[in-house]
Design a protein around this motif. Structure first.
Motif: not given
Length: 298
Positions: A131-135, A162-166, A170-172, A120-126
């Motif tokens: 990419s982080l959500f699905f990998n 690997r995914l180019g994120v902070g 990843v922790e969240i 119910i909380v929006r996920t993957g807004t960027t």
């Protein structure tokens, strides 16, 4: 919360899949001709034949996303939407097979549906968060084969690189994927008989000031305003102008702008500002025993 297909839905899905697998594939010339007829002539029969032939592609891609707890039939339907979008945009003269082109649209439609409905909380807004959500699960399995409940710091750093994120992202996301949505009205204890059991919302901290703190802040603010107003009375007209424009505006004027306005150099403006602040400080020290503690001097 996972959605479970009913037995009737599961049987209908199996019948649909068996039928889709019996539709013959198209050769390159045939699919290009069908795509041309749909795009140029609006031939719906050509569109239906083209999309039916690649329904098995939708089924194959939808199967890869069954572990996200959403109805399989819905995944297939969303994949069909992507297939129709691909048919509407396909340009056969570019020399790319329709199946290759449609795969991107089908996958994008399914992933967008999952992101909108998984929580119910929006996920993957960027794009990076998507990419982080699905990998993340795949990379977790490479790291620890699913044997650890939580990631170590070095694991988070590895995934982030690997995914180019902070690392914080990843922790969240890892916390989001390992713990589903929880109602704020759910009780802290598992006993349902206790009507007075505390709820999760009771544990949320209040960011607002307490009533007594608000009164004290208002009281102190009034005193500070009077003290500062009194200190400003010690300044002459030019000093007061400089302090107001340099210290009491949301957007302070530069030394150059004030110098041009007053017909003096910017260095002279700086000197006058410094002297005016010293005057104000002396005036405050006469009236306030501890101006630093009163929040007047920093």
């Amino acid at each position: 919360m996972p959605h479970t297909d009913t037995p009737e839905t599961q049987r209908a899905n199996r019948r649909f899949m068996r039928h889709a697998m019996t539709v013959p594939l198209l050769d390159k010339e045939t699919e290009f001709e069908l795509a041309r007829r749909w795009r140029e002539d609006g031939d719906e029969q050509a569109l239906h034949r083209l999309t039916r032939a690649y329904m098995r592609l939708v089924i194959s891609l939808a199967t890869r996303f069954r572990n996200y707890g959403l109805p399989y039939g819905d995944l297939v339907q969303e994949g069909n939407v992507g297939l129709m979008q691909a048919a509407a945009r396909f340009e056969p003269e570019r020399g790319v097979r329709f199946s290759t082109y449609a795969s991107w649209w089908i996958r994008a439609a399914i992933q967008d549906y999952i992101l909108r409905n998984w929580s119910i909380v929006r996920t993957g807004t960027t794009a990076a968060h998507k990419s982080l959500f699905f990998n993340l699960r795949r990379l977790r399995s490479l790291i620890d084969s699913g044997t650890r409940q939580t990631l170590r710091q070095e694991d988070r750093i590895f995934i982030a690189q690997r995914l180019g994120v902070g690392v914080g992202d990843v922790e969240i996301m890892d916390a989001r994927l390992t713990a589903g949505d929880r109602s704020l009205n759910a009780t802290l204890s598992d006993g349902t008989s206790d009507d007075n059991a505390a709820e999760w919302q009771d544990m949320l901290p209040c960011e607002r000031s307490q009533p007594d703190e608000e009164i004290m802040e208002k009281h102190d603010g009034e005193y500070r305003s009077r003290w500062i107003a009194g200190a400003l009375e010690e300044l002459n007209e030019r000093e007061l102008l400089i302090i107001r424009e340099r210290r009491l505006r949301d957007e302070a004027l530069t030394l150059e702008a004030l110098g041009a306005r007053l017909g003096i150099s910017k260095e002279r403006v700086r000197q006058i500002e410094h002297l005016a602040l010293k005057k104000m400080k002396a005036a405050l020290l006469d009236k306030v025993p501890d101006p630093q503690g009163a929040g007047l001097l920093g």
